[in-house]
Design a protein around this motif. Sequence first.
Motif, PDB file in Angstrom:
ATOM      1  N   ASP A 151      -6.811   2.751   7.190  1.00  0.00           N
ATOM      2  CA  ASP A 151      -7.032   1.309   7.341  1.00  0.00           C
ATOM      3  C   ASP A 151      -8.178   0.820   6.462  1.00  0.00           C
ATOM      4  O   ASP A 151      -8.107  -0.256   5.861  1.00  0.00           O
ATOM      5  CB  ASP A 151      -7.311   0.958   8.800  1.00  0.00           C
ATOM      6  N   ILE A 172      -6.852   0.647   2.963  1.00  0.00           N
ATOM      7  CA  ILE A 172      -5.953  -0.505   2.844  1.00  0.00           C
ATOM      8  C   ILE A 172      -6.760  -1.791   2.647  1.00  0.00           C
ATOM      9  O   ILE A 172      -6.402  -2.648   1.845  1.00  0.00           O
ATOM     10  CB  ILE A 172      -5.034  -0.607   4.078  1.00  0.00           C
ATOM     11  N   ALA A 196      -3.690  -1.637  -0.492  1.00  0.00           N
ATOM     12  CA  ALA A 196      -2.948  -2.292   0.594  1.00  0.00           C
ATOM     13  C   ALA A 196      -1.443  -2.125   0.401  1.00  0.00           C
ATOM     14  O   ALA A 196      -0.708  -1.855   1.356  1.00  0.00           O
ATOM     15  CB  ALA A 196      -3.325  -3.764   0.674  1.00  0.00           C
ATOM     16  N   THR A 197      -0.976  -2.248  -0.820  1.00  0.00           N
ATOM     17  CA  THR A 197       0.444  -2.107  -1.109  1.00  0.00           C
ATOM     18  C   THR A 197       0.892  -0.653  -1.001  1.00  0.00           C
ATOM     19  O   THR A 197       1.912  -0.346  -0.385  1.00  0.00           O
ATOM     20  CB  THR A 197       0.753  -2.632  -2.529  1.00  0.00           C
ATOM     21  N   ALA A 256       0.365   0.826   2.714  1.00  0.00           N
ATOM     22  CA  ALA A 256       0.743  -0.134   3.760  1.00  0.00           C
ATOM     23  C   ALA A 256       1.283   0.560   5.010  1.00  0.00           C
ATOM     24  O   ALA A 256       1.928   1.601   4.944  1.00  0.00           O
ATOM     25  CB  ALA A 256       1.783  -1.104   3.217  1.00  0.00           C
ATOM     26  N   ARG A 257       1.014  -0.037   6.132  1.00  0.00           N
ATOM     27  CA  ARG A 257       1.430   0.511   7.425  1.00  0.00           C
ATOM     28  C   ARG A 257       2.936   0.654   7.547  1.00  0.00           C
ATOM     29  O   ARG A 257       3.421   1.511   8.252  1.00  0.00           O
ATOM     30  CB  ARG A 257       0.887  -0.364   8.561  1.00  0.00           C
ATOM     31  N   LYS A 303       4.902   1.767   5.320  1.00  0.00           N
ATOM     32  CA  LYS A 303       5.371   2.878   4.490  1.00  0.00           C
ATOM     33  C   LYS A 303       5.173   4.211   5.192  1.00  0.00           C
ATOM     34  O   LYS A 303       4.137   4.458   5.799  1.00  0.00           O
ATOM     35  CB  LYS A 303       4.613   2.896   3.169  1.00  0.00           C
TER      36      LYS A 303
END
Length: 83
Positions: A34, A37, A44-45, A48-49, A51
Motif C-alpha cells: 500500500d 502504491i 499505483a498502476t 494495484a489491488r 492485480k
Amino acid sequence: MKVRVRYFASIREALGEGAWVEVPTGATVGEVRDQLIAGSPVHATTLARGKALRCALNQVLCDESAVVSNDAEIAFFPPVTGG
C-alpha cells in the motif's frame, strides 16, 4: 526501519529492480504494498489491488499478512513467471 523491495518479470519492467524503503516498525507485506502504491502513479498502476501478485518475504512465498523486520527482503512478482 528499512526493507529491500525487489521486483521481478513484468513488474521489474515497469518499476525497475527495486529499492530500499523506509517502513514503520511492525508493518506487513500488504502495508508495504500500500505504501508503494501511494508513492507514484506507476507504482499505483503496477501494484494495484485489483492485480494478482505473488509476494515473498526473505525468499519464502508468503501472504500479505506477513510481518516484516528490519533489513528484510520483500519481492513482488506476477503469479506466473518464465524461466
